[in-house]
Write an enzyme that holds these catalytic residues in place. Structure first.
Site, short mmCIF file in Angstrom:
data_model
loop_
_atom_site.label_atom_id
_atom_site.label_comp_id
_atom_site.label_asym_id
_atom_site.label_seq_id
_atom_site.Cartn_x
_atom_site.Cartn_y
_atom_site.Cartn_z
N ASP A 8 -27.13 -1.77 68.74
CA ASP A 8 -26.51 -0.73 69.57
C ASP A 8 -26.98 -0.95 71.01
O ASP A 8 -27.61 -1.99 71.31
CB ASP A 8 -26.82 0.68 69.03
CG ASP A 8 -28.26 1.11 69.27
OD1 ASP A 8 -29.09 0.29 69.75
OD2 ASP A 8 -28.57 2.29 69.00
N HIS A 9 -26.69 0.00 71.90
CA HIS A 9 -27.07 -0.17 73.30
C HIS A 9 -28.58 -0.30 73.47
O HIS A 9 -29.05 -1.01 74.35
CB HIS A 9 -26.53 1.00 74.13
CG HIS A 9 -26.95 2.34 73.61
ND1 HIS A 9 -26.38 2.89 72.48
CD2 HIS A 9 -27.90 3.20 74.02
CE1 HIS A 9 -26.95 4.05 72.23
NE2 HIS A 9 -27.88 4.26 73.15
N GLY A 66 -32.81 1.07 69.26
CA GLY A 66 -33.96 1.38 70.12
C GLY A 66 -35.27 1.28 69.36
O GLY A 66 -36.21 0.61 69.79
N THR A 67 -35.33 1.96 68.23
CA THR A 67 -36.56 1.95 67.42
C THR A 67 -36.47 1.04 66.21
O THR A 67 -37.50 0.73 65.60
CB THR A 67 -36.83 3.37 66.88
OG1 THR A 67 -35.68 3.79 66.12
CG2 THR A 67 -37.09 4.36 68.00
N GLY A 68 -35.27 0.72 65.79
CA GLY A 68 -35.07 0.00 64.53
C GLY A 68 -34.81 0.96 63.39
O GLY A 68 -34.33 0.56 62.33
N GLY A 70 -32.76 3.79 63.03
CA GLY A 70 -31.37 4.13 62.71
C GLY A 70 -30.67 2.98 62.00
O GLY A 70 -29.94 3.18 61.02
N MET A 71 -30.91 1.77 62.46
CA MET A 71 -30.30 0.59 61.84
C MET A 71 -30.80 0.42 60.41
O MET A 71 -30.05 0.04 59.51
CB MET A 71 -30.62 -0.68 62.64
CG MET A 71 -29.84 -0.80 63.92
SD MET A 71 -28.05 -0.89 63.60
CE MET A 71 -27.50 -1.50 65.20
N HIS A 98 -42.73 -10.31 49.79
CA HIS A 98 -42.78 -9.24 48.79
C HIS A 98 -41.44 -8.52 48.60
O HIS A 98 -41.14 -8.08 47.50
CB HIS A 98 -43.83 -8.18 49.17
CG HIS A 98 -45.24 -8.70 49.07
ND1 HIS A 98 -46.34 -7.88 49.19
CD2 HIS A 98 -45.73 -9.95 48.86
CE1 HIS A 98 -47.45 -8.60 49.05
NE2 HIS A 98 -47.10 -9.86 48.87
N ARG A 132 -43.82 -10.88 40.25
CA ARG A 132 -43.98 -9.43 40.14
C ARG A 132 -43.17 -8.67 41.19
O ARG A 132 -42.76 -7.53 40.97
CB ARG A 132 -45.45 -9.03 40.23
CG ARG A 132 -46.11 -9.27 41.58
CD ARG A 132 -47.58 -8.93 41.53
NE ARG A 132 -48.23 -8.96 42.83
CZ ARG A 132 -48.60 -10.08 43.46
NH1 ARG A 132 -48.37 -11.26 42.90
NH2 ARG A 132 -49.19 -10.03 44.63
C1 RB5 Z 1 -30.17 5.46 70.77
O1 RB5 Z 1 -30.52 6.25 71.86
C2 RB5 Z 1 -31.29 5.43 69.75
O2 RB5 Z 1 -31.34 6.66 69.09
C3 RB5 Z 1 -31.07 4.32 68.76
O3 RB5 Z 1 -31.04 3.10 69.43
C4 RB5 Z 1 -32.12 4.17 67.68
O4 RB5 Z 1 -33.39 4.09 68.24
C5 RB5 Z 1 -32.03 5.14 66.60
O5 RB5 Z 1 -32.74 5.08 65.59
#
Ligand code: RB5
Length: 150
Positions: A8-9, A66-68, A70-71, A98, A132
């Site tokens: 994303d952005h 941004g944080t990983g 949401g993906m 693992h 395992r």
């Molecule tokens: C977008 O602002 C941010 O929420 C997205 O990139 C991500 O970090 C969500 O988990």
């Protein structure tokens, strides 16, 4: 190995860096977007990559927001996907050994470019240990099957 890429952005800039890295390493990839820093929703890009990997069109994927987080939430909704957020080389290694990670998830606002390159390299070159760990992953598959019944 062919890699499906998406961001994303919040992950766009790091995705471009990872593309340069993959080119240097001669790893084949396809960029499913996003293609600039305009505001978008991570689920729209995450699903594209997750479906391509789940369908076997791409062996593995890399997703970046941004944080990983949401993906990661998005991709793991797709049966067969084992998306792992990795913020360091150790977690990248163990996500393969693992968890047989098939989607690496990075945080564009968390992980510096140099470290991200090391994470990607480790994740690309580490094999699944099997045994395992396979038994444990089979249990996750059973959960997927149980909850995919409507
Ligand atoms: C977008 O602002 C941010 O929420 C997205 O990139 C991500 O970090 C969500 O988990």
């Amino acid at each position: 190995m062919k890699i499906a890429l998406g961001a994303d952005h919040g992950g766009y800039e790091l995705k471009e860096e990872i593309k340069n890295f993959l080119e240097q390493k001669k790893v084949e990839f396809y960029d499913f977007g996003t293609y600039d820093t305009s505001l978008t929703d991570y689920a729209d890009w995450g699903i594209k990559v997750a479906e391509k990997v789940a369908q076997g069109e791409f062996e593995r994927g890399i997703l970046i927001c941004g944080t990983g987080l949401g993906m990661c939430l998005t991709a793991n909704k797709v049966p067969g996907i084992r998306a792992t957020p990795c913020y360091g080389v150790f977690s990248a290694r163990l996500s393969r050994k693992h968890n047989d990670s098939n989607i690496l998830v990075l945080g564009g606002r968390i992980t510096a470019k140099g470290l991200a390159r090391q994470i990607v390299e480790e994740w690309l070159t580490t094999e699944f240990d099997g045994e395992r760990h396979k038994r444990r992953l089979d249990k996750i598959t059973k959960i997927e099957i149980k909850y995919s019944r409507r």
